[in-house]
Motif scaffolding. Sequence first.
Motif, short mmCIF file in Angstrom:
data_model
loop_
_atom_site.label_atom_id
_atom_site.label_comp_id
_atom_site.label_asym_id
_atom_site.label_seq_id
_atom_site.Cartn_x
_atom_site.Cartn_y
_atom_site.Cartn_z
N TYR A 73 0.82 -1.21 0.00
CA TYR A 73 0.00 0.00 0.00
C TYR A 73 0.85 1.26 0.00
O TYR A 73 0.39 2.34 0.37
N GLY A 74 2.12 1.11 -0.37
CA GLY A 74 2.97 2.27 -0.57
C GLY A 74 3.46 2.94 0.69
O GLY A 74 3.85 4.12 0.66
N TYR A 75 3.47 2.21 1.82
CA TYR A 75 3.89 2.83 3.08
C TYR A 75 5.37 3.22 3.01
O TYR A 75 6.21 2.45 2.55
N LYS A 76 5.70 4.42 3.53
CA LYS A 76 7.06 4.95 3.41
C LYS A 76 7.71 5.29 4.76
O LYS A 76 8.85 5.74 4.78
N GLY A 77 7.03 5.09 5.87
CA GLY A 77 7.60 5.48 7.17
C GLY A 77 8.53 4.44 7.76
O GLY A 77 9.06 3.58 7.05
N GLU A 78 8.70 4.51 9.09
CA GLU A 78 9.57 3.58 9.80
C GLU A 78 8.81 2.62 10.70
O GLU A 78 9.41 1.72 11.29
N ASN A 79 7.50 2.80 10.82
CA ASN A 79 6.74 1.93 11.73
C ASN A 79 6.68 0.49 11.25
O ASN A 79 6.50 -0.43 12.05
N ASP A 80 6.84 0.27 9.95
CA ASP A 80 6.88 -1.11 9.46
C ASP A 80 8.09 -1.84 10.03
O ASP A 80 8.01 -3.03 10.38
N VAL A 81 9.20 -1.12 10.16
CA VAL A 81 10.42 -1.73 10.73
C VAL A 81 10.22 -2.03 12.21
O VAL A 81 10.59 -3.11 12.70
N LEU A 82 9.62 -1.09 12.94
CA LEU A 82 9.35 -1.32 14.36
C LEU A 82 8.45 -2.54 14.57
O LEU A 82 8.73 -3.41 15.41
N LEU A 83 7.39 -2.62 13.78
CA LEU A 83 6.43 -3.71 13.97
C LEU A 83 6.98 -5.04 13.45
O LEU A 83 6.71 -6.09 14.03
N VAL A 87 7.37 -8.39 15.67
CA VAL A 87 6.90 -9.71 15.24
C VAL A 87 8.01 -10.75 15.39
O VAL A 87 7.79 -11.86 15.89
N GLU A 88 9.23 -10.39 14.97
CA GLU A 88 10.33 -11.34 15.08
C GLU A 88 10.67 -11.64 16.54
O GLU A 88 10.98 -12.78 16.89
N PHE A 89 10.60 -10.63 17.41
CA PHE A 89 10.86 -10.87 18.84
C PHE A 89 9.77 -11.75 19.45
O PHE A 89 10.06 -12.59 20.30
N MET A 90 8.52 -11.54 19.05
CA MET A 90 7.46 -12.42 19.53
C MET A 90 7.72 -13.86 19.11
O MET A 90 7.57 -14.79 19.90
N HIS A 91 8.13 -14.02 17.86
CA HIS A 91 8.42 -15.37 17.35
C HIS A 91 9.59 -16.00 18.10
O HIS A 91 9.52 -17.17 18.52
N THR A 92 10.66 -15.23 18.30
CA THR A 92 11.83 -15.75 18.99
C THR A 92 11.50 -16.12 20.44
O THR A 92 11.93 -17.17 20.94
N ALA A 93 10.72 -15.28 21.10
CA ALA A 93 10.31 -15.59 22.48
C ALA A 93 9.50 -16.88 22.53
O ALA A 93 9.69 -17.72 23.43
N THR A 94 8.63 -17.05 21.55
CA THR A 94 7.82 -18.27 21.48
C THR A 94 8.70 -19.51 21.32
O THR A 94 8.47 -20.55 21.95
N LEU A 129 12.34 -10.46 25.65
CA LEU A 129 12.09 -10.16 24.24
C LEU A 129 10.63 -9.75 24.02
O LEU A 129 10.35 -8.85 23.21
N LEU A 130 9.71 -10.39 24.72
CA LEU A 130 8.30 -9.99 24.62
C LEU A 130 8.11 -8.56 25.12
O LEU A 130 7.37 -7.76 24.52
N GLY A 131 8.78 -8.23 26.21
CA GLY A 131 8.70 -6.87 26.73
C GLY A 131 9.22 -5.86 25.72
O GLY A 131 8.59 -4.80 25.49
N GLN A 132 10.34 -6.17 25.08
CA GLN A 132 10.89 -5.28 24.06
C GLN A 132 9.95 -5.16 22.86
O GLN A 132 9.79 -4.10 22.26
N ALA A 133 9.32 -6.29 22.51
CA ALA A 133 8.37 -6.27 21.39
C ALA A 133 7.23 -5.30 21.68
O ALA A 133 6.84 -4.49 20.82
N PHE A 134 6.68 -5.35 22.89
CA PHE A 134 5.56 -4.47 23.22
C PHE A 134 5.99 -3.01 23.30
O PHE A 134 5.22 -2.12 22.93
N LYS A 135 7.20 -2.75 23.75
CA LYS A 135 7.70 -1.37 23.75
C LYS A 135 7.75 -0.81 22.32
O LYS A 135 7.38 0.34 22.08
N MET A 136 8.20 -1.64 21.38
CA MET A 136 8.27 -1.19 19.98
C MET A 136 6.88 -0.99 19.39
O MET A 136 6.66 -0.09 18.57
N MET A 137 5.93 -1.82 19.79
CA MET A 137 4.54 -1.61 19.33
C MET A 137 4.03 -0.26 19.81
O MET A 137 3.39 0.48 19.05
#
Length: 338
Positions: A73-83, A87-94, A129-137
Amino acid sequence: MGVVIPLEENKNKQASVKPLVDLTRGGMERVNQLILSKAGSDVQMIPEVANHLISSGGKRLRPMLTLAAAGLYGYKGENDVLLATSVEFMHTATLLHDDVVDESAMRRGKSTARMIWGNQASVLVGDFLLGQAFKMMVDSGSMDALDVLATAATVIAEGEVMQLSAAKNMETTEDDYLAVIRAKTAALFAAAAEVGPIIAGKGKGERKALKSYGMNLGLAFQLVDDVLDYGGKVAELGKNTGDDFREGKITLPVILAYRRGTEAERAFWRDAIEKGESSDENLERALGLINKYGSLADTITRARHYGTIASDALAPLPDSAIKSALLEVIDFCIDRVN
């Protein structure tokens, strides 16, 4: 060990994840930098344990889905990187938590963190890692994205408990098992894809399309993993063939073979899975029964079914390089059995 899996005729071109990798390369470079930064801590053991798993390989498919879904959808910001990093931290924690629950010794061809640092460290670093994931969200500033990923975290935990309840229970049905993997595996694929259109400012229709794509891709992915455990190679799996059997895991190939078997064969499965009689000899017999009843081929058929639903979810979207790459990822996930 392995069995011959009857498959559809090979396609002329083997599906690849490379187009998706190429299209998300710039974003993934920033994701990888952020991973290293956010996995850091003054507590020495935390980065040691986290980096053991983070650096051990894996295609990082889930964060790539987030980047690609936003890019659609043509997103150009940095929030995609944060999210995507969330997602990767959630996966790694799991994975860290999973290996403790499953008492796994090997992950991606390496000793699991629990085998090196112990169960307590693995669980606690997973929590970090889950805590860090939620901070980035939160840093992304999107309450809708936070809601989607927080809900996924809850569903994943529910899936873990559901799997624990079904463990070594041969009366687990196919519907029971699909509910487990829908929660435990597919929910994070769905969330990873859905947050893309959210941060791009799109509406419910786009969100539902990407959520459906991710959910059904995740189901197909897990079903193929189930097949590979009985018909794959150690190098491809990053673990030993038959580990699911040895750990008494109820997966779809086992469920189908059990349901279709004679009473004597079902008694074998109860002894092997419920009583833990998982010798190499019993593994060979299990492989034979799975092959006898076509359990692997039928599991692949189901994976293809979910792959088709994932493909249909993207059908209304305009053609683009990213859409083509996301469609090819479906075939890539399923074609791992070839």
